[in-house]
Design a protein around this motif. Structure first.
Motif, short mmCIF file in Angstrom:
data_model
loop_
_atom_site.label_atom_id
_atom_site.label_comp_id
_atom_site.label_asym_id
_atom_site.label_seq_id
_atom_site.Cartn_x
_atom_site.Cartn_y
_atom_site.Cartn_z
N UNK A 76 0.81 -1.21 0.00
CA UNK A 76 0.00 0.00 0.00
C UNK A 76 0.83 1.26 0.00
N UNK A 77 0.12 2.37 -0.10
CA UNK A 77 0.75 3.68 -0.05
C UNK A 77 -0.10 4.57 0.85
N UNK A 78 0.55 5.25 1.77
CA UNK A 78 -0.11 6.14 2.71
C UNK A 78 0.52 7.51 2.60
N UNK A 79 -0.27 8.50 2.17
CA UNK A 79 0.18 9.89 2.11
C UNK A 79 -0.29 10.59 3.37
N UNK A 80 0.58 11.37 4.00
CA UNK A 80 0.27 12.08 5.24
C UNK A 80 0.34 13.57 4.99
N UNK A 81 -0.69 14.30 5.50
CA UNK A 81 -0.79 15.74 5.27
C UNK A 81 -0.94 16.50 6.59
N UNK A 82 -0.54 17.78 6.56
CA UNK A 82 -0.76 18.68 7.70
C UNK A 82 -2.25 19.00 7.77
N UNK A 90 5.18 10.37 2.57
CA UNK A 90 4.53 9.25 1.86
C UNK A 90 5.20 7.98 2.34
N UNK A 91 4.38 7.00 2.70
CA UNK A 91 4.87 5.69 3.13
C UNK A 91 4.38 4.68 2.11
N UNK A 111 13.18 -2.63 6.13
CA UNK A 111 12.87 -4.02 5.78
C UNK A 111 11.38 -4.32 5.85
N UNK A 112 10.64 -3.57 6.68
CA UNK A 112 9.18 -3.76 6.75
C UNK A 112 8.54 -2.53 7.38
N UNK A 113 7.23 -2.51 7.41
CA UNK A 113 6.48 -1.35 7.90
C UNK A 113 6.63 -1.17 9.41
#
Length: 191
Positions: A76-82, A90-91, A111-113
């Motif tokens: 997955x992809x996780x975008x973080x915002x103010x 971005x993770x 190596x992992x989340x």
């Protein structure tokens, strides 16, 4: 005095605007695509709050931010915002790999989340499992759940409150112990 305050306010505003206009470098990874026919790709957007209790010599701390997620517990992809909507990080994760991208640092590879969240927050946060929990069910990314009730379940040492899932709210808590810091995660999805 007012002139100094006004000048300081203008300087802070300019700094926020310059940060808001600074795009993240694109990741070299492809878009999130299910490779397993049983894998469900989900998309969520909302607010994420993580609170860490004081533990041993570590003070309590917390972070609240907007997020946009696409993917599954597996990749997955996780975008973080103010709170103002500026993207700050971005993770991205896939089996055996997690990447943290931010505006002010080079990409960091883990190596992992769990390793990534430990380095970034000081605690391993089950980010992939959160996406399954938002659907109101346990995650395959963690050991089998225990103590299921009509208002939630326990999984991997976390108490998952699902009573407000239909309203787009999730509460996940890991109680403090002699060896683990207490953590509270709240998610509110945008409608």
């Amino acid at each position: 005095m007012r002139a100094r305050f006004a000048a300081a306010l203008v300087a802070v505003g300019a700094a926020l605007l310059s940060t808001a206009c600074t795009p993240l470098r694109p990741l070299v990874t492809p878009a999130i695509v299910a490779t397993d026919p049983h894998e469900t790709i989900a998309t969520y957007q909302g607010q994420l709050s993580i609170k860490l209790q004081a533990f041993q010599a570590q003070p309590a701390k917390g972070v609240s931010m907007g997020f946009f997620f696409q993917g599954s517990a597996r990749r997955g992809q996780l975008d973080l915002m103010t709170p103002l909507g500026s993207q700050v990080a971005r993770i991205h994760w896939a089996p055996g790999l997690a990447i943290l991208s931010s505006i002010d640092k080079d990409d960091q590879q883990f190596s992992d989340i769990d390793d990534l969240s430990t380095q970034a927050l000081g605690e391993a946060i089950p980010l992939p499992a959160l996406m399954d929990w938002l659907q109101g069910h346990p995650s395959d990314a963690l050991p089998a759940p225990t103590n299921a009730t009509p208002t939630g379940f326990e999984q991997g040492g976390w108490h998952i409150g699902t009573s407000e899932i239909t309203e787009g709210k999730l509460l996940a808590e890991r109680p403090q112990s002699d060896t683990l810091r207490g953590v509270t995660i709240r998610i509110r999805l945008d409608r």
